[in-house]
Design a protein around this motif. Structure first.
Motif, PDB file in Angstrom:
ATOM      1  N   CYS B 296       5.756  -5.816   3.199  1.00  0.00           N
ATOM      2  CA  CYS B 296       5.244  -6.015   2.031  1.00  0.00           C
ATOM      3  C   CYS B 296       5.803  -4.632   1.108  1.00  0.00           C
ATOM      4  O   CYS B 296       6.214  -4.701  -0.069  1.00  0.00           O
ATOM      5  CB  CYS B 296       3.838  -6.082   1.884  1.00  0.00           C
ATOM      6  N   GLU B 297       5.481  -3.503   1.646  1.00  0.00           N
ATOM      7  CA  GLU B 297       5.999  -2.201   0.878  1.00  0.00           C
ATOM      8  C   GLU B 297       7.564  -2.299   0.745  1.00  0.00           C
ATOM      9  O   GLU B 297       7.652  -1.729  -0.666  1.00  0.00           O
ATOM     10  CB  GLU B 297       5.261  -0.884   1.630  1.00  0.00           C
ATOM     11  N   MET B 298       8.265  -2.701   1.763  1.00  0.00           N
ATOM     12  CA  MET B 298       9.601  -2.431   1.304  1.00  0.00           C
ATOM     13  C   MET B 298       9.940  -3.366   0.369  1.00  0.00           C
ATOM     14  O   MET B 298      11.027  -3.097  -0.369  1.00  0.00           O
ATOM     15  CB  MET B 298      10.210  -3.033   2.430  1.00  0.00           C
ATOM     16  N   LEU B 299       9.559  -4.413  -0.021  1.00  0.00           N
ATOM     17  CA  LEU B 299       9.808  -5.304  -1.081  1.00  0.00           C
ATOM     18  C   LEU B 299       9.093  -5.179  -2.292  1.00  0.00           C
ATOM     19  O   LEU B 299       9.074  -5.889  -3.271  1.00  0.00           O
ATOM     20  CB  LEU B 299       9.320  -6.868  -0.452  1.00  0.00           C
ATOM     21  N   THR B 300       8.273  -4.159  -2.388  1.00  0.00           N
ATOM     22  CA  THR B 300       7.648  -3.750  -3.699  1.00  0.00           C
ATOM     23  C   THR B 300       8.355  -2.916  -4.364  1.00  0.00           C
ATOM     24  O   THR B 300       8.700  -1.489  -4.059  1.00  0.00           O
ATOM     25  CB  THR B 300       6.330  -3.051  -3.412  1.00  0.00           C
TER      26      THR B 300
END
Lengths: 301, 301
Positions: B296-300
């Motif tokens: 999720c962080e990678m896609l933020t």
């Protein structure tokens, strides 16, 4: 900050599997790059065309406010021409004919006023040419290059030398495999960083892009789009959006690079909606930002 | 809420291009699904094996706390066996041998205590079998089915009938193209929704997944991983993670489905790190949540 692109300018004829054809339209790696980057600020262009270059195409440069001080219209030469046809999957393509013309001659001179360029993109050409062009930018803060299978196969040593002098490399997944012998994109990207660049972006067409940088790694999907009219220039407009954003932000952190490839993704998603620069010519910055916001929202899990 | 899976249970022999081989290991669509879904709550299993089914594999079901009331060990029958070999790209594979055995016989009976199952996953099998199994779950709140190229080619009419009775379809990109005649995943997904399901998830292997639902659309990349030991069961563990999350959340909104395919992506990324259930057997919920958070962080952006 100033952004400069060196690369090909061409006259393309493109056929798509639905029977559509665009005859003798403006093309070339630096053209798609410059149009895409123009949404984020000024773009300087270095490239050569022949006497046959249509006057109307010069008008297109003006439309995107591209600085054409470095455009050489070479007397006695002809413009690079490419005729290609896409397969049913809209990804693979065959070259029907190619005439290098002016691209096979001496490199265009780089105007002295361009020597303070801080952000440099060496669009795909012979790596020895990329190396020679690079020497004109002693104040470069960020140098990114693109390459292709032809040079990996025929000029690997020169390409490996170039890779020690650049900050970033942009290439597609099959090229990354050819360069490293690794079919896993993640492993291939790590191997590329060992060759010199501080970051690499592997473009995967309809499957998105993968960024590897010392500060992190990130896979992004392509923007889901139904309307794929002509994929020509998708990779170059991706790079243009990416470099345009980076130049405007003047921030080379991993987080900034991730935003940059997201912008590249979005500009490319518009570019493929029409032949040549057809879609970018009507695209506003507002539309671009709106789709960028939708893309970010889509990825907010 | 209760989750049930119907599908194959098999004994697999798997060869990978690096010369590794896993001989007679536990496999089958419902096995990978159940192990993956078990991280989110209880899973009920309906399936048949033969008398040759190793006792140790029953221990594996216990490890994942799978409810095996619906597991039939059929006297006089043999377990489904598959022997496959992956190509260099770790995506394409060839079947060296396949023995349907008990899969070619009558469907296993569904225990009466399972009839209140609310979340139903019909793992890949003959669509007539999926249809017959579905009739056992009158209280189903969500029914999702998987399918494959074989049934699209040979049982299309039955499959189209099934599609009018299910809420969601999970299939891979080549199957989506085969079913709709559309190579563009976005267009193919829209066409599939016209056939009945409320949502469709197109799995693209190393390239991620695409979700289309009335409430929105979402493309997610795969979790970037270097360690691909054995891709067998990636799609089934993806579906298990997805359905497990949905059952626990009891929320069928687009936003919940997006979280569900992100969880599916993460469970699948672990599954491929070893043969059979090797990696899932050592995987903790904490590890799973940690990688989910990183994704999720990678896609933020």
């Amino acid at each position: 900050m100033s952004l400069i692109v060196t690369g090909s300018i061409g006259i393309d004829t493109i056929e798509t599997p639905d029977g559509k054809k665009a005859d003798s339209v403006l093309g070339g790696s630096s053209i798609y790059f410059a149009a895409a980057a123009s949404y984020f600020g000024d773009v300087r262009l270095v490239g050569a065309v022949g006497e046959d270059f249509p006057e109307a195409f010069i008008g297109d440069f003006k439309h995107f406010q591209v600085d054409t001080t470095g455009l050489e219209i070479r007397k006695g030469s002809k413009t690079f021409r490419w005729h290609g046809k896409y397969m049913e999957n809209m990804n693979d393509r065959e070259t029907i004919s190619v005439d290098l013309n002016v691209l096979a001659e001496a490199l265009p001179p780089v105007p002295e006023v361009y020597q303070d360029s801080a952000f440099v993109f060496l669009a795909n050409t012979h790596p020895a040419g990329q190396m020679a062009l690079l020497e004109n930018f002693p104040k470069a803060k960020l140098v990114v290059a693109d390459t292709m299978d032809l040079w990996i196969n025929t000029e690997k040593e020169t390409l490996l030398n170039l890779m020690k002098k650049i900050d970033g490399l942009v290439l597609n997944d099959s090229e990354a495999e050819l360069l490293t012998g690794e079919s896993n994109v993640i492993v291939a990207a790590e191997k590329i960083l060992e060759l010199g660049p501080k970051f690499v972006v592997v473009k995967k067409g309809a499957h998105g892009a993968y960024l590897k940088h010392a500060g992190g790694a990130c896979a992004l999907p392509a923007y889901p789009t139904k309307q794929v009219i002509d994929p020509t220039g998708a990779g170059d407009s991706f790079a243009g959006g990416m470099m345009g954003y980076l130049t405007g932000a003047d921030d080379l952190s991993f987080e900034s690079l991730r935003k940059a490839i997201a912008y590249g993704t979005i500009v490319a998603s518009f570019n493929i909606e029409d032949f040549s620069l057809g879609r970018l010519k009507t695209l506003s910055r507002e539309e671009l930002d709106k789709r960028y916001a939708a893309f970010c929202e889509m990825l907010t899990i």
